[in-house]
Design a protein around this motif. Structure first.
Motif, PDB file in Angstrom:
ATOM      1  N   HIS A  21       0.828  -1.217   0.000  1.00  0.00           N
ATOM      2  CA  HIS A  21       0.000   0.000   0.000  1.00  0.00           C
ATOM      3  C   HIS A  21       0.860   1.265   0.000  1.00  0.00           C
ATOM      4  O   HIS A  21       0.617   2.188  -0.778  1.00  0.00           O
ATOM      5  N   LEU A  22       1.850   1.293   0.856  1.00  0.00           N
ATOM      6  CA  LEU A  22       2.680   2.489   0.992  1.00  0.00           C
ATOM      7  C   LEU A  22       3.804   2.543  -0.042  1.00  0.00           C
ATOM      8  O   LEU A  22       4.257   3.626  -0.408  1.00  0.00           O
ATOM      9  N   GLY A  23       4.255   1.390  -0.494  1.00  0.00           N
ATOM     10  CA  GLY A  23       5.435   1.345  -1.346  1.00  0.00           C
ATOM     11  C   GLY A  23       5.186   1.427  -2.837  1.00  0.00           C
ATOM     12  O   GLY A  23       6.113   1.691  -3.603  1.00  0.00           O
ATOM     13  N   ILE A 138     -11.699 -14.601   0.820  1.00  0.00           N
ATOM     14  CA  ILE A 138     -11.917 -13.168   1.058  1.00  0.00           C
ATOM     15  C   ILE A 138     -10.768 -12.362   0.463  1.00  0.00           C
ATOM     16  O   ILE A 138     -10.985 -11.343  -0.203  1.00  0.00           O
ATOM     17  N   ALA A 139      -9.539 -12.813   0.687  1.00  0.00           N
ATOM     18  CA  ALA A 139      -8.372 -12.117   0.126  1.00  0.00           C
ATOM     19  C   ALA A 139      -8.444 -12.090  -1.402  1.00  0.00           C
ATOM     20  O   ALA A 139      -8.138 -11.067  -2.024  1.00  0.00           O
ATOM     21  N   ALA A 140      -8.887 -13.191  -2.019  1.00  0.00           N
ATOM     22  CA  ALA A 140      -9.015 -13.230  -3.475  1.00  0.00           C
ATOM     23  C   ALA A 140     -10.097 -12.271  -3.953  1.00  0.00           C
ATOM     24  O   ALA A 140      -9.906 -11.539  -4.932  1.00  0.00           O
ATOM     25  N   GLY A 141     -11.223 -12.261  -3.248  1.00  0.00           N
ATOM     26  CA  GLY A 141     -12.300 -11.342  -3.612  1.00  0.00           C
ATOM     27  C   GLY A 141     -11.858  -9.890  -3.517  1.00  0.00           C
ATOM     28  O   GLY A 141     -12.142  -9.077  -4.410  1.00  0.00           O
ATOM     29  N   LEU A 142     -11.158  -9.569  -2.456  1.00  0.00           N
ATOM     30  CA  LEU A 142     -10.658  -8.200  -2.305  1.00  0.00           C
ATOM     31  C   LEU A 142      -9.614  -7.865  -3.366  1.00  0.00           C
ATOM     32  O   LEU A 142      -9.540  -6.729  -3.844  1.00  0.00           O
ATOM     33  N   THR A 143      -8.819  -8.846  -3.733  1.00  0.00           N
ATOM     34  CA  THR A 143      -7.824  -8.650  -4.784  1.00  0.00           C
ATOM     35  C   THR A 143      -8.502  -8.326  -6.114  1.00  0.00           C
ATOM     36  O   THR A 143      -8.068  -7.440  -6.849  1.00  0.00           O
ATOM     37  N   LEU A 144      -9.580  -9.027  -6.390  1.00  0.00           N
ATOM     38  CA  LEU A 144     -10.264  -8.854  -7.668  1.00  0.00           C
ATOM     39  C   LEU A 144     -11.145  -7.607  -7.734  1.00  0.00           C
ATOM     40  O   LEU A 144     -11.212  -6.947  -8.773  1.00  0.00           O
ATOM     41  N   TRP A 145     -11.838  -7.288  -6.619  1.00  0.00           N
ATOM     42  CA  TRP A 145     -12.907  -6.300  -6.724  1.00  0.00           C
ATOM     43  C   TRP A 145     -12.825  -5.097  -5.785  1.00  0.00           C
ATOM     44  O   TRP A 145     -13.640  -4.193  -5.909  1.00  0.00           O
ATOM     45  N   ALA A 146     -11.899  -5.087  -4.863  1.00  0.00           N
ATOM     46  CA  ALA A 146     -11.886  -4.001  -3.871  1.00  0.00           C
ATOM     47  C   ALA A 146     -10.747  -3.018  -4.123  1.00  0.00           C
ATOM     48  O   ALA A 146      -9.730  -3.372  -4.730  1.00  0.00           O
ATOM     49  N   PRO A 147     -10.917  -1.808  -3.627  1.00  0.00           N
ATOM     50  CA  PRO A 147      -9.804  -0.853  -3.711  1.00  0.00           C
ATOM     51  C   PRO A 147      -8.627  -1.320  -2.858  1.00  0.00           C
ATOM     52  O   PRO A 147      -8.792  -2.107  -1.908  1.00  0.00           O
ATOM     53  N   LEU A 148      -7.453  -0.811  -3.167  1.00  0.00           N
ATOM     54  CA  LEU A 148      -6.232  -1.189  -2.457  1.00  0.00           C
ATOM     55  C   LEU A 148      -6.354  -0.935  -0.960  1.00  0.00           C
ATOM     56  O   LEU A 148      -5.875  -1.732  -0.153  1.00  0.00           O
ATOM     57  N   ALA A 149      -7.013   0.129  -0.564  1.00  0.00           N
ATOM     58  CA  ALA A 149      -7.155   0.447   0.866  1.00  0.00           C
ATOM     59  C   ALA A 149      -7.934  -0.646   1.606  1.00  0.00           C
ATOM     60  O   ALA A 149      -7.565  -1.022   2.718  1.00  0.00           O
ATOM     61  N   TRP A 150      -8.987  -1.163   1.001  1.00  0.00           N
ATOM     62  CA  TRP A 150      -9.763  -2.238   1.630  1.00  0.00           C
ATOM     63  C   TRP A 150      -8.938  -3.508   1.713  1.00  0.00           C
ATOM     64  O   TRP A 150      -8.960  -4.210   2.714  1.00  0.00           O
ATOM     65  N   TRP A 151      -8.231  -3.818   0.616  1.00  0.00           N
ATOM     66  CA  TRP A 151      -7.367  -4.996   0.580  1.00  0.00           C
ATOM     67  C   TRP A 151      -6.320  -4.910   1.696  1.00  0.00           C
ATOM     68  O   TRP A 151      -6.076  -5.880   2.403  1.00  0.00           O
TER      69      TRP A 151
END
Length: 181
Positions: A21-23, A138-151
């Motif tokens: 996220h930060l890098g 859940i991690a896969a779902g966030l990887t596919l569909w969520a913003p980086l902040a949520w991930w």
């Protein structure tokens, strides 16, 4: 040095979502791949020969190689899914080929486990398999569909809180089970 590689890899895994996220604004994905690949290579070369040590290192190095070649920021987000997959396979394989992983850990403290404890450790291993499956999905779902902040929030904090709650809940149940025995 050998003893340091495992803990450093664990720490890198815990901090990984925040590092991504930060890098990402400062480092290219291939640079993450080189750092992560270096840690996995060191683990593969220094880890004792146990079932899982070599194949996990090879698969992780393959992931890092793909990440380095593709230089894809999207691919960076799949690492927590990979780690959950590793844990699911390790715990699941221990159920099939035995003894269950939680039983092995329990025998480190108490080599002569009663029969009831053996059944209990098998069930706890099954629960951990369920946890790693759900957490990985859940991690896969966030990887596919969520913003980086949520991930980042999920993989860097919420997943570890859930893991801690599972540890704590299992410990409380274990105390009740031991009290009855």
């Amino acid at each position: 040095m050998k003893r340091l590689v495992g803990p450093v890899l664990v720490l890198a895994g815990v901090l990984y979502p925040f590092a991504v996220h930060l890098g990402l604004g400062h480092f290219a994905p291939w640079q993450f791949a080189v750092l992560l690949g270096g840690l996995w290579l060191a683990r593969g070369l220094s880890a004792p020969r146990r079932p899982g040590n070599r194949w996990m290192s090879v698969v992780a190095l393959g992931f890092c190689g793909l990440l380095a070649v593709s230089d894809s920021a999207a691919l960076l987000r799949w690492y927590p899914v990979l780690v959950n997959g590793f844990m699911l396979v390790l715990f699941g394989a221990s159920l099939k080929y035995g003894p269950p992983l939680v039983e092995r850990l329990a025998r480190l403290r108490e080599p002569e486990l009663p029969a009831a404890a053996i059944g209990y450790t098998r069930r706890v291993t099954e629960v951990w398999c369920g946890f790693f499956l759900v957490n990985g999905l859940i991690a896969a779902g966030l990887t596919l569909w969520a913003p980086l902040a949520w991930w980042t929030l999920y993989n860097g904090l919420i997943a570890y809180i859930a893991m801690g709650l599972l540890f704590a809940g299992e410990w409380l149940i274990r105390q009740q089970v031991r009290g009855r025995a």
